[in-house]
Write a protein that holds these residues in place. Structure first.
Motif, PDB file in Angstrom:
ATOM      1  N   GLU A 159      35.220  35.137  33.407  1.00  0.00           N
ATOM      2  CA  GLU A 159      35.557  36.545  33.674  1.00  0.00           C
ATOM      3  C   GLU A 159      34.575  37.158  34.669  1.00  0.00           C
ATOM      4  O   GLU A 159      34.966  37.859  35.610  1.00  0.00           O
ATOM      5  CB  GLU A 159      35.540  37.369  32.378  1.00  0.00           C
ATOM      6  CG  GLU A 159      36.749  37.137  31.466  1.00  0.00           C
ATOM      7  CD  GLU A 159      36.596  35.894  30.602  1.00  0.00           C
ATOM      8  OE1 GLU A 159      35.448  35.427  30.431  1.00  0.00           O
ATOM      9  OE2 GLU A 159      37.628  35.373  30.118  1.00  0.00           O
ATOM     10  N   ALA A 162      47.368  37.603  38.098  1.00  0.00           N
ATOM     11  CA  ALA A 162      46.532  38.626  38.734  1.00  0.00           C
ATOM     12  C   ALA A 162      45.529  39.183  37.739  1.00  0.00           C
ATOM     13  O   ALA A 162      44.350  39.360  38.060  1.00  0.00           O
ATOM     14  CB  ALA A 162      47.413  39.744  39.274  1.00  0.00           C
ATOM     15  N   ALA A 163      45.994  39.438  36.502  1.00  0.00           N
ATOM     16  CA  ALA A 163      45.102  39.989  35.483  1.00  0.00           C
ATOM     17  C   ALA A 163      43.949  39.033  35.208  1.00  0.00           C
ATOM     18  O   ALA A 163      42.787  39.435  35.131  1.00  0.00           O
ATOM     19  CB  ALA A 163      45.884  40.255  34.200  1.00  0.00           C
ATOM     20  N   THR A 164      44.277  37.740  35.072  1.00  0.00           N
ATOM     21  CA  THR A 164      43.234  36.747  34.841  1.00  0.00           C
ATOM     22  C   THR A 164      42.272  36.696  36.025  1.00  0.00           C
ATOM     23  O   THR A 164      41.058  36.696  35.855  1.00  0.00           O
ATOM     24  CB  THR A 164      43.854  35.351  34.655  1.00  0.00           C
ATOM     25  OG1 THR A 164      44.977  35.472  33.811  1.00  0.00           O
ATOM     26  CG2 THR A 164      42.862  34.384  34.056  1.00  0.00           C
ATOM     27  N   ALA A 165      42.858  36.669  37.223  1.00  0.00           N
ATOM     28  CA  ALA A 165      42.040  36.486  38.418  1.00  0.00           C
ATOM     29  C   ALA A 165      41.118  37.674  38.668  1.00  0.00           C
ATOM     30  O   ALA A 165      40.100  37.553  39.322  1.00  0.00           O
ATOM     31  CB  ALA A 165      42.938  36.265  39.633  1.00  0.00           C
ATOM     32  N   MET A 166      41.501  38.858  38.127  1.00  0.00           N
ATOM     33  CA  MET A 166      40.624  40.012  38.315  1.00  0.00           C
ATOM     34  C   MET A 166      39.500  40.034  37.296  1.00  0.00           C
ATOM     35  O   MET A 166      38.641  40.917  37.329  1.00  0.00           O
ATOM     36  CB  MET A 166      41.430  41.298  38.231  1.00  0.00           C
ATOM     37  CG  MET A 166      42.137  41.580  39.543  1.00  0.00           C
ATOM     38  SD  MET A 166      42.983  43.147  39.522  1.00  0.00           S
ATOM     39  CE  MET A 166      44.259  42.826  38.384  1.00  0.00           C
ATOM     40  N   GLY A 167      39.532  39.091  36.348  1.00  0.00           N
ATOM     41  CA  GLY A 167      38.425  38.995  35.408  1.00  0.00           C
ATOM     42  C   GLY A 167      38.690  39.661  34.076  1.00  0.00           C
ATOM     43  O   GLY A 167      37.763  40.042  33.374  1.00  0.00           O
ATOM     44  N   MET A 168      39.989  39.817  33.722  1.00  0.00           N
ATOM     45  CA  MET A 168      40.274  40.331  32.380  1.00  0.00           C
ATOM     46  C   MET A 168      40.141  39.174  31.397  1.00  0.00           C
ATOM     47  O   MET A 168      40.519  38.048  31.716  1.00  0.00           O
ATOM     48  CB  MET A 168      41.707  40.863  32.320  1.00  0.00           C
ATOM     49  CG  MET A 168      41.900  42.188  33.031  1.00  0.00           C
ATOM     50  SD  MET A 168      43.558  42.813  32.681  1.00  0.00           S
ATOM     51  CE  MET A 168      43.370  44.525  33.119  1.00  0.00           C
ATOM     52  N   ARG A 218      35.091  35.803  38.187  1.00  0.00           N
ATOM     53  CA  ARG A 218      36.285  36.314  38.867  1.00  0.00           C
ATOM     54  C   ARG A 218      36.108  37.746  39.340  1.00  0.00           C
ATOM     55  O   ARG A 218      36.723  38.166  40.307  1.00  0.00           O
ATOM     56  CB  ARG A 218      37.487  36.225  37.924  1.00  0.00           C
ATOM     57  CG  ARG A 218      37.918  34.790  37.672  1.00  0.00           C
ATOM     58  CD  ARG A 218      38.983  34.703  36.608  1.00  0.00           C
ATOM     59  NE  ARG A 218      39.206  33.316  36.203  1.00  0.00           N
ATOM     60  CZ  ARG A 218      39.498  32.949  34.968  1.00  0.00           C
ATOM     61  NH1 ARG A 218      39.596  33.857  34.009  1.00  0.00           N
ATOM     62  NH2 ARG A 218      39.696  31.689  34.687  1.00  0.00           N
TER      63      ARG A 218
END
Lengths: 319, 524
Positions: free
Chosen positions: A71, B118-124, A74
């Motif tokens: 996390e 997208a959610a994963t890639a943004m670091g959620m 990213r």
């Protein structure tokens, strides 16, 4: 800045990515080019660990990505997807604010940064409260870009970012992309299957096939020194166009006649590619162009001189 | 005859108290079970959306639960959870599970993959993705599942009255047994309205836009809890002994009404179906039940009949009743059916019932054994050119046995073919089938004919229930005049209503008659 070292990915029995290695310098724009199924997207997704490699290592600024919490990793890497991946239940403003929220920015800071990006991307502030489905494809893609850029991450990964757009919109967005100051200071890895796009936006291109890198180099390297037949045939269809895009006036400088007439207007920079120079003949409606390499080196050329320089340059490359 | 026909509105006004209680119970049952089903189903749906290899088995089990007939499921619950609201809620919640789990699963797996990426890639992290992306986007689908579950629950909750959990089923099933259309409608209309209203309200919630759903998601649990608590408002459990009466018994003059007026019996009563009543008495969930005097479970569960010392239960002699035009169509039929007349007395019938109800022998086998024993059985003639006789029966063991005996007799003694329509649920359904030419005959009881079908006035009842013959003569005459239906000769046994207790308890409390029971209840 980014170092990919003998990275492989195996899905069941299929080797999607086969021990590839490459490096990306700071502020460089590297394109992973290839047909679908060549492993380029898998390679990209291993960098922010959306996919975990089977073997090999990836370093960003010397730090192994697997040593970090995914996390946190990213949040330091911007990511743009082909289908934009905007949250349909969030407004434009909320979509852009996702990463700032994760990073616990205060509201003011987020708002200020959002406004700044909206302006740079030529989106009116009245779009902030709209939902993604109320926007055009090009606007959605810009919001996707804004969302990736909002926390100003040093690295940007782009997966076919303009793949879903029509040609006209794509051409416009390419121009904006090149002009955007935010992007020039970033290290970018972009995946595409579109050769023209690769040549237009990339500093360097890795051409991939069947999980391996076939050739990596500048656009001109690929055009004029193809590593094998695959590279040659891959570029064959749009060869002339690509050549115009790949060759810069600086490359031809020594081949151009050393003549200098009084210029009738502003001079062009020699950093432009041949394609742009040719377009200028069309729009400037004059017989000659004035190009300056530096303050002392200014040349005035006509169309035939330019073409003959181009032909001689090509012959030299081929030899 | 001259009695004023009560209208539905009058009935509902008169029974307003009961109606309100039943409606509240109904809403309560529906939503308690729904609430628990959401608590279980939502996380399960999320789990199988994450671990897809589990989805097949979880959805499979929930699907199987859904296919179990509701009344059977209620039956399974009794040994584990007894009677009352507990088993009803569990059964309802099992029915509600499938739509909730399936829609949660479908909703979450249906969220656009690129949005999740997208959610994963943004670091959620996983929880942030679940609460900020997956659940909000799946919400319309999840709500659709909850909506389906609600409508199913409103429907199935009518069956809760079978196991003493109350609800609008008390009116519906009471009305069916009593041939009282007003009573059926007084239960059915509110139940249907509840389903329509809840469906409509939930469809509105579903259509709210993404923003407002956030508020709606918080309001939902609160609303569910409030609606669930309605069940407990009318609840007043307690008392020395607990009686379980069938819905039919509750509304009959020769049932609870008579117990109250003639004996002055006041006992804490819950409404329950006769399918589970005996077992509940055996398992000490109930102390007093309203049974049938020839029921085989009497013997099986060690119950004794309390003596009806004030004579409120009229005689219930069984006899086939048949439409007169069917008798003309099948001239040999009357003679054949009368073969059974006088052959079965109370104890024989109780024994036959015991064999089906408790020893679980098939009614067919019991019927054949009996006929063979009495030298009545003949192999089927196998000729079927003389028409088909349609035999009906109500939905309990004794009627199945009789229907089987009759069809064997018809096949053995005549050239008619037989088709059986057994298991018609209740007097009204059976009798309507007869008058509407859906069946040709079925075994009926004199008392039921008098009270449930003819709905005789109290004076008439007093007059004709003195002995079994006067009852028989009266119903025979009236059926002929009113419906052109003939009562054939009585079979011999009297399957009257009776109050029953566990033999042991009756002995220890020294209760032998209904008057004894009243005295015990009144003593402090």
């Amino acid at each position: 800045m980014i170092k990919v070292d003998k990275v492989s990915k195996q899905f069941n029995k299929v080797k999607a990515v086969d021990a590839i290695s490459f490096e990306v310098q700071e502020q460089e724009n590297l394109i992973l080019l290839g047909t679908s199924g060549c492993g380029k997207t898998t390679t990209l997704k291993m960098i922010n660990r959306l996919i975990e490699p089977t073997s090999g290592n990836i370093f960003i600024n010397g730090k192994n990505v697997t040593s970090q919490q995914p996390e946190n990793l990213r949040r330091e890497i911007g990511y743009v997807l082909q289908n934009n991946g905007l949250f349909p239940h969030y407004t434009v403003a909320e979509n852009i604010a996702i990463v700032p929220q994760l990073l616990k920015w205060d509201k003011k800071k987020t708002e200020k940064r959002t406004a700044e990006l909206m302006e740079k991307l030529h989106l009116g502030a009245d779009y902030l409260n709209a939902y993604p489905n109320e926007l055009s494809g090009g606007q959605q893609q810009r919001i996707g870009l804004a969302r990736a850029l909002v926390s100003d991450p040093p690295v940007l990964l782009m997966d076919e970012p303009f793949g879903a757009l029509d040609n006209v919109t794509r051409a416009n967005i390419h121009k904006e992309f090149k002009a955007l100051d935010e992007l020039t200071r970033k290290t970018i890895i972009m995946v595409t299957h579109d050769v023209q796009e690769a040549f237009e936006l990339g500093n360097r291109i890795c051409l991939m096939d069947k999980g391996k890198i076939v050739q990596s180099g500048t656009p001109a390297d690929l055009l004029f020194n193809p590593a094998n037949e695959f590279v040659e045939s891959f570029l064959k269809d749009q060869r002339l166009h690509l050549e115009f895009k790949a060759i810069k006036i600086t490359d031809l400088w020594d081949l151009l006649p050393d003549k200098q007439k009084q210029s009738n207007g502003n001079s062009l920079s020699a950093d432009i590619d041949l394609w742009t120079a040719l377009e200028n003949f069309r729009y400037a409606k004059s017989e000659t162009l004035t190009i300056s390499k530096s303050e002392n080196e200014i040349k005035t050329i006509d169309f035939e001189q330019l073409m003959s320089a181009f032909n001689r340059y090509k012959n030299k490359q081929g030899a | 005859m001259s009695e004023h026909q009560q209208t539905l509105i009058e009935f509902m006004r008169q029974q307003a108290d009961k109606l309100a209680v039943q409606t509240l119970q109904h809403i309560g049952l529906t939503f308690i079970s729904l609430f628990i089903a959401v608590l279980i189903g939502l996380p399960l749906g999320i789990l199988i959306a994450r671990k897809k290899q589990l989805s097949g088995s979880v959805l499979g089990v929930a699907g199987i639960l859904q296919t179990i007939p509701s009344i059977a499921l209620l039956g399974f619950m009794i040994p584990i959870l007894g009677i009352g609201p507990k088993p009803a809620i569990v059964a309802l919640l099992l029915y509600a599970l499938l739509p909730i789990i399936r829609n949660t699963y479908t909703g979450i797996t249906g969220v656009d993959a690129s949005v999740k990426e997208a959610a994963t890639a943004m670091g959620m992290n996983n929880w942030q993705i679940l609460f900020k992306v997956e659940l909000p986007l799946a919400m319309p689908v999840i709500l659709a599942g909850i909506r389906t579950a609600t409508v199913i629950n409103v429907g199935v909750a009518t069956l809760a009255s079978y196991i003493a959990a109350g609800g609008l089923g008390e009116f519906i099933f009471g009305g069916i047994s009593l041939n009282n259309t007003n009573m059926i409608l007084a239960g059915a209309i509110p139940a249907a309205l509840l389903a329509v209203i809840f469906d409509f309200l939930l469809s509105r919630v579903q259509k709210l836009n993404f923003k407002k759903i956030k508020a709606g998601t918080y309001a939902m649990p609160v609303l569910l809890v409030v609606l669930s608590s309605l069940y407990f408002i009318p609840n007043a459990y307690g008392g020395k002994l607990t009686a379980g009466f069938t819905p039919e018994f509750m509304g009959r003059q020769d049932g609870n009404l008579g117990l109250e007026s003639k004996y002055g019996l006041k006992i804490h009563t819950i409404v329950i179906s006769d399918a589970v009543m005996y077992k509940a008495a055996y398992e000490k969930q109930l102390d007093v039940i309203s049974g049938y005097s020839t029921d085989g479970r009497l013997k099986a569960y060690g119950l004794v009949v309390l003596d009806d010392d004030k004579g409120i239960f009229p005689p219930y002699y069984a006899a086939p009743i048949i439409r007169e035009d069917a008798l003309r169509k099948f001239p040999e039929l009357e003679k054949t059916l009368n073969l059974l007349s006088g052959k079965i007395n109370d104890s024989v019938m109780t024994d036959l019932n015991y064999r089906t109800d408790y020893l679980h022998q098939s009614p067919e086998r019991v019927a054949k054994d009996f006929l063979t024993q009495h030298n009545l059985w003949k192999p089927a003639r196998g000729q079927s050119n003389a028409g088909i006789v349609r035999v009906g029966s109500k939905i309990f063991g004794e009627q199945y046995i009789l229907a089987n005996m009759y069809s064997m007799l018809i096949k053995g003694y005549t050239n008619y073919d037989v088709s059986t329509k057994t298991g018609l649920g209740g007097t009204k359904i059976c009798f309507d089938a007869l008058t509407n030419d859906q069946i040709d005959f079925y075994p009926e009881y004199t008392g039921t004919g008098l009270l449930a079908i003819l709905q005789a006035s109290p004076e008439t009842i007093n007059k004709v229930t003195q002995n079994k013959d006067s009852t028989y003569n009266y119903v025979q005459q009236e059926f002929k005049n009113r419906y052109q239906i003939k009562w054939l000769k009585p079979i011999g046994f009297n399957n009257a209503y009776a109050l029953m207790m566990r033999e042991q308890q009756a002995k220890s409390l020294n209760i032998k008659t209904i008057s004894n029971l009243k005295r015990y209840l009144n003593s402090k």
